[in-house]
Design a protein around this motif. Structure first.
Motif, short mmCIF file in Angstrom:
data_model
loop_
_atom_site.label_atom_id
_atom_site.label_comp_id
_atom_site.label_asym_id
_atom_site.label_seq_id
_atom_site.Cartn_x
_atom_site.Cartn_y
_atom_site.Cartn_z
N ASP A 45 35.82 16.97 63.12
CA ASP A 45 35.32 16.98 61.74
C ASP A 45 36.03 15.97 60.84
O ASP A 45 35.49 15.60 59.79
CB ASP A 45 35.45 18.38 61.12
N ARG A 71 34.77 24.46 54.46
CA ARG A 71 36.15 24.43 54.99
C ARG A 71 36.14 24.24 56.50
O ARG A 71 37.00 23.55 57.04
CB ARG A 71 36.84 25.76 54.62
N GLY A 72 35.16 24.87 57.18
CA GLY A 72 35.08 24.79 58.65
C GLY A 72 36.41 25.20 59.25
O GLY A 72 36.95 26.28 58.97
N MET A 73 36.99 24.34 60.08
CA MET A 73 38.28 24.61 60.71
C MET A 73 39.44 24.26 59.78
O MET A 73 40.60 24.58 60.09
CB MET A 73 38.41 23.85 62.02
N GLY A 74 39.15 23.52 58.69
CA GLY A 74 40.19 23.36 57.67
C GLY A 74 40.93 22.04 57.63
O GLY A 74 42.04 21.98 57.09
N ASN A 75 40.34 20.96 58.16
CA ASN A 75 40.99 19.65 58.02
C ASN A 75 41.20 19.32 56.55
O ASN A 75 42.33 19.09 56.09
CB ASN A 75 40.11 18.54 58.64
N SER A 76 40.10 19.28 55.80
CA SER A 76 40.18 18.92 54.38
C SER A 76 41.00 19.94 53.60
O SER A 76 41.70 19.59 52.64
CB SER A 76 38.78 18.77 53.79
N CYS A 96 33.66 28.65 51.78
CA CYS A 96 32.99 28.46 53.07
C CYS A 96 32.61 29.80 53.67
O CYS A 96 33.28 30.81 53.42
CB CYS A 96 33.90 27.72 54.05
N LEU A 97 31.55 29.81 54.45
CA LEU A 97 31.15 31.03 55.15
C LEU A 97 31.96 31.24 56.43
O LEU A 97 32.06 32.35 56.92
CB LEU A 97 29.66 30.93 55.55
N SER A 98 32.55 30.16 56.94
CA SER A 98 33.22 30.26 58.23
C SER A 98 34.51 31.10 58.16
O SER A 98 35.35 30.88 57.29
CB SER A 98 33.56 28.86 58.74
N ILE A 128 28.32 29.80 49.28
CA ILE A 128 28.60 28.87 48.18
C ILE A 128 27.49 28.92 47.12
O ILE A 128 27.76 28.83 45.92
CB ILE A 128 28.73 27.42 48.72
N LEU A 129 26.25 29.11 47.58
CA LEU A 129 25.11 28.99 46.65
C LEU A 129 25.13 30.03 45.54
O LEU A 129 24.49 29.85 44.51
CB LEU A 129 23.78 29.11 47.43
N ALA A 149 29.45 20.57 52.88
CA ALA A 149 28.54 21.60 53.41
C ALA A 149 27.15 21.02 53.19
O ALA A 149 26.90 20.42 52.15
CB ALA A 149 28.72 22.92 52.68
N HIS A 150 26.29 21.20 54.18
CA HIS A 150 25.12 20.34 54.22
C HIS A 150 23.80 21.04 53.87
O HIS A 150 23.75 22.24 53.72
CB HIS A 150 25.03 19.71 55.62
N MET A 154 22.22 23.19 49.54
CA MET A 154 23.56 22.86 49.04
C MET A 154 23.49 21.70 48.05
O MET A 154 24.18 21.67 47.04
CB MET A 154 24.45 22.51 50.24
N ARG A 299 15.29 30.57 51.30
CA ARG A 299 15.99 30.42 52.57
C ARG A 299 15.71 31.62 53.48
O ARG A 299 15.50 31.47 54.69
CB ARG A 299 17.50 30.29 52.32
C1 LIG Z 1 31.35 20.25 58.38
S1 LIG Z 1 32.03 21.81 58.07
C2 LIG Z 1 33.36 21.47 57.00
C3 LIG Z 1 34.48 20.69 57.63
C4 LIG Z 1 35.75 20.65 56.80
N1 LIG Z 1 35.54 20.11 55.49
C5 LIG Z 1 36.84 19.89 57.51
O1 LIG Z 1 37.29 18.87 57.00
O2 LIG Z 1 37.28 20.34 58.57
C6 LIG Z 1 30.84 22.54 57.02
C7 LIG Z 1 31.08 24.00 56.71
O3 LIG Z 1 30.23 24.35 55.61
C8 LIG Z 1 29.88 25.69 55.76
N2 LIG Z 1 28.67 25.98 54.98
C9 LIG Z 1 27.46 25.38 55.09
N3 LIG Z 1 26.59 25.92 54.20
C10 LIG Z 1 27.28 26.87 53.52
C11 LIG Z 1 26.93 27.78 52.49
N4 LIG Z 1 25.70 27.82 51.98
N5 LIG Z 1 27.89 28.63 52.02
C12 LIG Z 1 29.13 28.60 52.54
N6 LIG Z 1 29.52 27.77 53.53
C13 LIG Z 1 28.60 26.91 54.02
C14 LIG Z 1 29.67 25.86 57.26
O4 LIG Z 1 29.85 27.21 57.62
C15 LIG Z 1 30.75 24.95 57.84
O5 LIG Z 1 31.89 25.70 58.17
#
Ligand SMILES: C[S@@+](CC[C@H](N)C(=O)[O-])C[C@H]1O[C@@H](n2cnc3c(N)ncnc32)[C@H](O)[C@@H]1O
Length: 352
Positions: A45, A71-76, A96-98, A128-129, A149-150, A154, A299
């Motif tokens: 990521d 946040r995903g795995m949390g790099n940023s 983040c939902l993750s 997030i929404l 988040a894509h 979003m 959705r």
């Molecule tokens: C690409 S990852 C983020 C990577 C992270 N920024 C990093 O640097 O490692 C995108 C994250 O956005 C979260 N996400 C997507 N749509 C979301 C939403 N509507 N609400 C909360 N989280 C969402 C996904 O669950 C996923 O974990």
């Protein structure tokens, strides 16, 4: 609320200048960044040279609030929390939902930073929404947003829900997952693949091309939404690659290459950025309408259609299987009848 005229606002933040101006802090932070990067262990990521770039952007922009969307795995999460710790008057809110951060990554990160490091970070595991944006931003004046988040939902949240709150504050928005075809050598061929049709069924559907919009090379929908937004508003969407490759002299590049190892410094970034502050005070900014209830309802409806579609596909598969079995059974019956007939003829022949 008016834009404050404190010192950091006087200088325009760009990735190249951020890296250059903060090169000594970056050099001094390399072992910490590397340790965090290894603790996260998810380079997929975000790679280490991109960590450095986002770290530099945060140090340069000097936000009092960093909003992480995805946040995903949390790099940023780690990059920005490290920056917030070094800035002092800054906090990170990560949405983040993750559940991965709490479940696994946080424990590994805790091995390489002191407990106090986490005081700058608030992680929320939620949709997030439906975030209360006013409460999220509060009275923060300098807000750095990571848009990672894509999807169109979003995009509508960011452009119509979040950005209006930032209109009269200092803002800097980082968008991940867009490469700059002017520097990243796009292969223009479709390679026999179908058109890009969105990411609803996966990040980049197999058998489908990536999306090229002029020199924006991407697989995520918000690229379309941001091009629409900046076009309407006469704003600039610029790439980290363009900044790094055009703003640094060859002497500065050599100095950065010498003082930072290659893994911490590269001239490509694969992310874009913009700021509402490009507009002069009083100029109108056009935002799309965003209503979270409607987006969520739509959705859910889409997900019902997707489920129905999946069920229809499954039934279709079962029907096809039954058809094959039936054809086989019919063929077997035909063969049995032929054998019976032959047997009767044989018996008649023998009894003559
Ligand atoms: C690409 S990852 C983020 C990577 C992270 N920024 C990093 O640097 O490692 C995108 C994250 O956005 C979260 N996400 C997507 N749509 C979301 C939403 N509507 N609400 C909360 N989280 C969402 C996904 O669950 C996923 O974990």
């Amino acid at each position: 609320m008016s834009i404050s005229t404190s010192a950091p606002s006087m200088r325009t933040t760009t990735p190249a200048m951020a890296v250059w101006n903060n090169r000594e802090k970056i050099a001094a932070s390399r072992s910490r960044l590397q340790a965090l990067y290894e603790a996260v262990d998810w380079a997929n990521d975000l790679d280490l040279y991109q960590w450095t770039q986002w770290f530099a952007i945060a140090l340069e922009f000097q936000p009092d609030l960093i909003v992480e969307l995805g946040r995903g795995m949390g790099n940023s999460t780690c990059v920005f929390t490290e920056a917030a710790n070094q800035l002092g008057d800054c906090r990170v809110v990560s949405l983040c939902l993750s559940p991965d951060w709490d479940a696994t990554v946080k424990h590994r990160v805790a091995q390489v930073v002191p407990d106090s490091w986490f005081q700058k970070l608030e992680t929320r595991t939620e949709e997030i929404l439906t975030t209360d944006v006013q409460a999220l931003i509060g009275d923060s004046q300098r807000v750095l947003v990571l848009w990672d988040a894509h999807g169109f939902d979003m995009a509508e949240f960011v452009l119509g829900g979040l950005l209006p709150t930032l209109e009269h504050r200092h803002s800097f928005v980082v968008m991940h997952d867009i490469s700059d075809g002017r520097y990243s050598r796009i292969n223009p061929s479709y390679q026999g693949k179908r058109l890009w049709r969105g990411t609803r069924e996966g990040f980049n559907r197999e058998g489908h091309s990536r999306l090229y919009l002029n020199y924006l090379d991407t697989a995520v929908e918000q690229t379309i939404a941001i091009v629409d937004f900046i076009s309407r508003n006469g704003l600039t969407l610029e790439s980290a690659d363009h900044s790094l490759q055009t703003e640094l002299s060859s002497e500065r590049i050599s100095e950065l290459q010498n003082s930072l190892e290659a893994k911490f410094f590269r001239l490509d970034g694969h992310w874009f950025y913009f700021s509402l502050n490009e507009k002069t005070k009083g100029e109108e900014i056009y935002f799309p309408n965003f209503q979270s209830e409607i987006v969520i309802q739509e959705r859910q409806a889409r997900s019902h259609v997707d489920n129905d579609h999946a069920q229809v596909e499954q039934l279709q598969g079962e029907v096809n299987h039954l058809k094959t079995l039936l054809a086989q059974a019919q063929a077997d019956t035909g063969m049995a009848n032929l054998l019976k007939k032959a047997w009767r003829k044989y018996k008649a022949f023998r009894s003559r």
